[in-house]
Design a protein around this motif. Structure first.
Motif, mmCIF file in Angstrom:
data_model
loop_
_atom_site.group_PDB
_atom_site.id
_atom_site.type_symbol
_atom_site.label_atom_id
_atom_site.label_comp_id
_atom_site.label_asym_id
_atom_site.label_seq_id
_atom_site.Cartn_x
_atom_site.Cartn_y
_atom_site.Cartn_z
ATOM 1 N N GLU A 304 44.837 33.968 36.334
ATOM 2 C CA GLU A 304 43.705 34.650 35.712
ATOM 3 C C GLU A 304 44.083 36.078 35.336
ATOM 4 O OE1 GLU A 304 39.053 35.819 36.843
ATOM 5 O OE2 GLU A 304 40.362 34.787 38.284
ATOM 6 N N PHE A 305 43.453 36.566 34.277
ATOM 7 C CA PHE A 305 43.594 37.962 33.874
ATOM 8 C C PHE A 305 42.319 38.723 34.212
ATOM 9 C CE2 PHE A 305 46.974 36.305 31.143
ATOM 10 C CZ PHE A 305 47.903 37.331 31.173
ATOM 11 N N THR A 306 42.467 40.002 34.527
ATOM 12 C CA THR A 306 41.320 40.911 34.592
ATOM 13 C C THR A 306 41.508 41.941 33.475
ATOM 14 O OG1 THR A 306 42.344 42.511 36.091
ATOM 15 C CG2 THR A 306 41.267 40.594 37.094
ATOM 16 N N GLU A 307 40.722 42.998 33.481
ATOM 17 C CA GLU A 307 40.838 44.004 32.422
ATOM 18 C C GLU A 307 42.233 44.630 32.378
ATOM 19 O OE1 GLU A 307 38.413 43.760 34.497
ATOM 20 O OE2 GLU A 307 36.521 43.681 33.382
ATOM 21 N N THR A 308 42.834 44.844 33.552
ATOM 22 C CA THR A 308 44.122 45.557 33.583
ATOM 23 C C THR A 308 45.198 44.862 34.410
ATOM 24 O OG1 THR A 308 43.392 46.852 35.498
ATOM 25 C CG2 THR A 308 42.966 47.788 33.305
ATOM 26 N N SER A 309 44.881 43.717 34.993
ATOM 27 C CA SER A 309 45.844 43.098 35.905
ATOM 28 C C SER A 309 45.992 41.606 35.646
ATOM 29 C CB SER A 309 45.419 43.338 37.358
ATOM 30 O OG SER A 309 44.172 42.705 37.611
ATOM 31 N N ALA A 310 46.993 41.029 36.299
ATOM 32 C CA ALA A 310 47.230 39.588 36.240
ATOM 33 C C ALA A 310 47.248 39.042 37.662
ATOM 34 C CB ALA A 310 48.551 39.287 35.544
ATOM 35 N N ILE A 311 46.493 37.960 37.873
ATOM 36 C CA ILE A 311 46.446 37.293 39.173
ATOM 37 C C ILE A 311 47.251 36.003 39.053
ATOM 38 C CG2 ILE A 311 44.954 36.300 40.951
ATOM 39 C CD1 ILE A 311 42.678 38.030 39.793
ATOM 40 N N PHE A 312 48.163 35.783 39.984
ATOM 41 C CA PHE A 312 49.067 34.643 39.894
ATOM 42 C C PHE A 312 48.645 33.530 40.853
ATOM 43 C CE2 PHE A 312 51.237 38.440 38.528
ATOM 44 C CZ PHE A 312 51.846 38.036 37.347
ATOM 45 N N GLU A 313 49.183 32.329 40.621
ATOM 46 C CA GLU A 313 48.764 31.156 41.378
ATOM 47 C C GLU A 313 49.095 31.256 42.863
ATOM 48 O OE1 GLU A 313 50.449 27.778 39.431
ATOM 49 O OE2 GLU A 313 48.848 27.672 37.919
ATOM 50 N N ASP A 314 50.071 32.087 43.220
ATOM 51 C CA ASP A 314 50.413 32.252 44.638
ATOM 52 C C ASP A 314 49.557 33.312 45.326
ATOM 53 O OD1 ASP A 314 51.390 34.534 43.469
ATOM 54 O OD2 ASP A 314 53.488 34.178 43.995
ATOM 55 N N GLY A 315 48.556 33.836 44.587
ATOM 56 C CA GLY A 315 47.634 34.806 45.161
ATOM 57 C C GLY A 315 48.030 36.252 44.968
ATOM 58 N N THR A 316 49.226 36.520 44.497
ATOM 59 C CA THR A 316 49.661 37.900 44.278
ATOM 60 C C THR A 316 49.006 38.468 43.022
ATOM 61 O OG1 THR A 316 51.608 37.174 43.047
ATOM 62 C CG2 THR A 316 51.865 37.510 45.425
ATOM 63 N N VAL A 317 48.926 39.795 42.985
ATOM 64 C CA VAL A 317 48.289 40.493 41.867
ATOM 65 C C VAL A 317 49.197 41.625 41.408
ATOM 66 C CG1 VAL A 317 46.272 41.799 41.088
ATOM 67 C CG2 VAL A 317 46.000 39.974 42.786
ATOM 68 N N GLU A 318 49.342 41.765 40.111
ATOM 69 C CA GLU A 318 50.077 42.902 39.543
ATOM 70 C C GLU A 318 49.105 43.735 38.714
ATOM 71 O OE1 GLU A 318 52.908 43.795 40.431
ATOM 72 O OE2 GLU A 318 53.645 41.975 41.412
ATOM 73 N N GLU A 319 48.988 45.004 39.064
ATOM 74 C CA GLU A 319 48.019 45.901 38.431
ATOM 75 C C GLU A 319 48.634 46.652 37.251
ATOM 76 O OE1 GLU A 319 44.942 45.983 39.328
ATOM 77 O OE2 GLU A 319 44.880 45.177 41.374
ATOM 78 N N ASN A 320 47.748 47.163 36.418
ATOM 79 C CA ASN A 320 48.103 48.081 35.329
ATOM 80 C C ASN A 320 49.130 47.483 34.367
ATOM 81 O OD1 ASN A 320 46.414 50.106 36.498
ATOM 82 N ND2 ASN A 320 48.064 50.577 37.950
ATOM 83 N N ILE A 321 48.904 46.237 33.977
ATOM 84 C CA ILE A 321 49.759 45.595 32.978
ATOM 85 C C ILE A 321 49.411 46.153 31.598
ATOM 86 C CG2 ILE A 321 50.425 43.404 31.915
ATOM 87 C CD1 ILE A 321 51.328 43.604 34.776
ATOM 88 N N ASP A 322 50.414 46.648 30.892
ATOM 89 C CA ASP A 322 50.186 47.213 29.555
ATOM 90 C C ASP A 322 50.306 46.170 28.448
ATOM 91 O OD1 ASP A 322 49.941 50.055 30.308
ATOM 92 O OD2 ASP A 322 52.033 49.829 30.927
ATOM 93 N N VAL A 323 51.238 45.222 28.627
ATOM 94 C CA VAL A 323 51.527 44.263 27.551
ATOM 95 C C VAL A 323 51.723 42.875 28.154
ATOM 96 C CG1 VAL A 323 53.031 43.706 25.604
ATOM 97 C CG2 VAL A 323 52.741 46.091 26.294
#
Length: 560
Positions: A304-323
């Motif tokens: 799933e995507f949020t406004e600024t981050s990506a949530i991955f199937e293993d539960g991890t999240v990466e914030e402040n994705i620009d592209v």
């Protein structure tokens, strides 16, 4: 009067098709919608022009000797793996050498290709084209579709919840031109194919961080094999194919995994392909190093995507994705064809040997280049063209349409029921497919005959790389320069590397590369054979022991 053949597209497949037509005395007329030849190999600074073209820094994954046309070797000083500019020069040289340009109509779009009213008798097609706002209609005796597999970007945004609220930049790999605009940004690349791996590596040099998301991982192959020889020139040999065919698939896969793991452990790097998945192979020399240095971080599939981050199937999240760059491949279409031919051409099961649509009363349409091979693509397309043009002339026959449709329909039903796997989902064996087409036109070399008549050539054909020159040694289209091209292919491979001569007394006793390959493969084969026989002997002994016990048991039972 020579039969007229309409060729749609002037990329690699189109140029090959023009030449194949000329070899068979046919009259080709090629329509190219852009203003130049080269197809996707023609770089343009801006994207969004409706065509798929390579980005500026792309480098070929296949060495020059494996990817060249069968009667037109690359210059000996060309690098083994070329950038876009050099490969385009090669295509232009090929077109100029065989005088192909005069058959190409640039800035001409094909609007429709429909059967003539008397198609069942003549096999002719009515082709409507447009140039500078003016439409023209002409009748052709045959059509060769050379629009390629990489036509329309596959952009599956609907498969990623929240993508609509994502505030970062979203683009498909087709839109990527160069890394300058991504300086200092945090980038997520989705898709681990050759393009996804290459883009991740290139962007890692300028981005603050690159994340590479993959659904199923990939086996990474280096361009270099042992001693620095190009990998596919070592792997794709007839000798290796014979050994491979003699081994069970489980053993082949085990050997493949062991060989690939010698470079680096794919599981440790998050790249291993789970069991049960069709193995995906990519060619990339820098990806493991970038992962090792932390410039690229491998991630699971995006959930799933949020406004600024990506949530991955293993539960991890990466914030402040620009592209977010979607390297999710391409789809192909045939908007100019009428139904049902259009739908059947999209379903490769209904393409006989991946070339001829099964529903046509007359085999006068060929779909070129819609194949995925475990090796170089261009030799396969060239053999397709040589075969198709001989079918057009009636020199080669294919089964009747009712038989082709029945076989394809049956195969499709078996796939839907899960009885067989869909053969179009996996890449085909390189040598097997090329030989299959070569047999159709009588151009497959006889290894035994070569060993008897020309041992030196026979050795190179069997133990050396299966290059396209082999299919010019005999039969229609035989080229007098094929023998020399085969015997000098390693010279052209080493020439661009030896820009500094190094004196070394050890060279006088060096073992030839082909002998190393032959000897190493032989040792491996016999080791496997001995292990297999030993295992079989143990199993037979166990069976014999079980038989003796059963005999004793039944004998005692009868006595009672």
């Amino acid at each position: 009067m020579a039969k007229q053949v309409a060729i749609i597209g002037a990329g690699v497949s189109g140029l090959i098709s023009i030449k194949c037509c000329l070899e068979e005395g046919l009259e080709p007329i090629c329509f190219e919608r852009s203003d130049d030849i080269g197809g996707l190999w023609k770089f343009i600074e801006t994207s969004g022009h409706g065509k798929t073209q390579v980005y500026k820094s792309v480098v070929t994954n296949i060495t020059k000797e494996m990817s060249c046309f069968s009667d037109f070797p690359f210059q000996e000083d060309y690098p083994n793996y070329m950038n876009q500019a050099k490969f385009l020069v090669y295509l232009r040289s090929y077109a100029k050498h065989f005088d192909l340009l005069k058959y190409i109509h640039l800035k001409t779009t094909v609007h429709s290709v429909t059967k003539c009213p008397d198609f069942s008798a003549t096999g002719q097609w009515e082709v409507v084209t447009e140039k500078e706002g003016k439409q023209d209609t002409a009748v052709f005796d045959a059509v060769m579709i050379c629009t390629g597999l990489l036509l329309n970007p596959h952009f599956p945004l609907q498969s990623f919840p929240g993508i609509n609220k994502f505030q970062g930049q979203i683009l498909h790999s087709q839109q990527y031109r160069s890394p300058e605009d991504f300086q200092g940004k945090k980038i997520l690349v989705i898709g681990l194919g050759n393009t996804g791996g290459d883009l991740a590596v290139e962007l890692s040099r300028v981005a603050s961080q690159v994340f590479l998301s993959t659904r199923s991982g990939a086996w990474v192959i280096s361009r270099l094999s042992k001693d620095g020889y190009p990998s596919l020139m070592i792997i794709l040999t007839r000798f290796n194919q014979v050994i491979s065919c003699m081994l069970p698939s489980s053993m082949r896969n085990w050997i493949m995994r062991k060989q690939l793991s010698k470079w680096f452990n794919h599981k440790n790097y998050g790249l291993a392909v789970p069991k049960g998945r069709i193995p995906n192979f990519i060619i990339n020399d820098e990806l493991p190093s970038c992962i090792l240095c932390g410039n690229i971080i491998i991630k699971a599939n995006v959930e799933e995507f949020t406004e600024t981050s990506a949530i991955f199937e293993d539960g991890t999240v990466e914030e402040n994705i620009d592209v977010a760059i979607f390297a999710t491949g391409f789809t192909f279409s045939f908007p100019f064809l009428e139904e049902p031919t259009r739908s059947l051409c999209k379903n490769k099961i209904y393409l006989y040997k991946y070339v001829f649509p099964s529903n046509l009363e007359k085999p006068t349409m060929a779909v070129m280049g819609h194949i995925r091979l475990k090796g170089a693509l261009f030799p396969g397309i060239e053999l397709q063209g040589r075969w198709a043009t001989r079918v057009f002339k009636g020199l080669c026959k294919i089964p009747p349409t009712n038989q082709l449709m029945a076989e394809a329909t049956k195969k499709e039903q078996l796939i839907k029921r899960g009885i067989i796997m869909d053969p179009t989902k996996e890449k085909m064996d390189y040598i097997t497919y090329l030989d299959e087409l070569a047999i159709c036109i009588g151009a497959k070399p006889s290894i035994l005959s070569l060993f008897l008549k020309d041992p030196r050539l026979g050795k190179e054909v069997f133990f050396g790389p299966c290059t396209s020159y082999q299919y010019r040694l005999t039969g229609p289209g035989k080229w007098d320069g094929a023998r020399n091209a085969i015997l000098t292919q390693w010279d052209r491979t080493l020439k661009p590397l030896q820009t500094r001569i190094v004196a070394d007394v050890s060279e006088s006793c060096a073992v030839p590369h082909w002998l190393k390959i032959w000897g190493g493969a032989s040792v491996l084969f016999f080791a496997i054979l001995i292990a297999y026989k030993s295992s079989l002997r143990v199993r037979l002994a166990r069976v014999g022991e079980l038989g003796n016990r059963l005999s004793t048991y039944f004998a005692s039972s009868l006595q009672v």
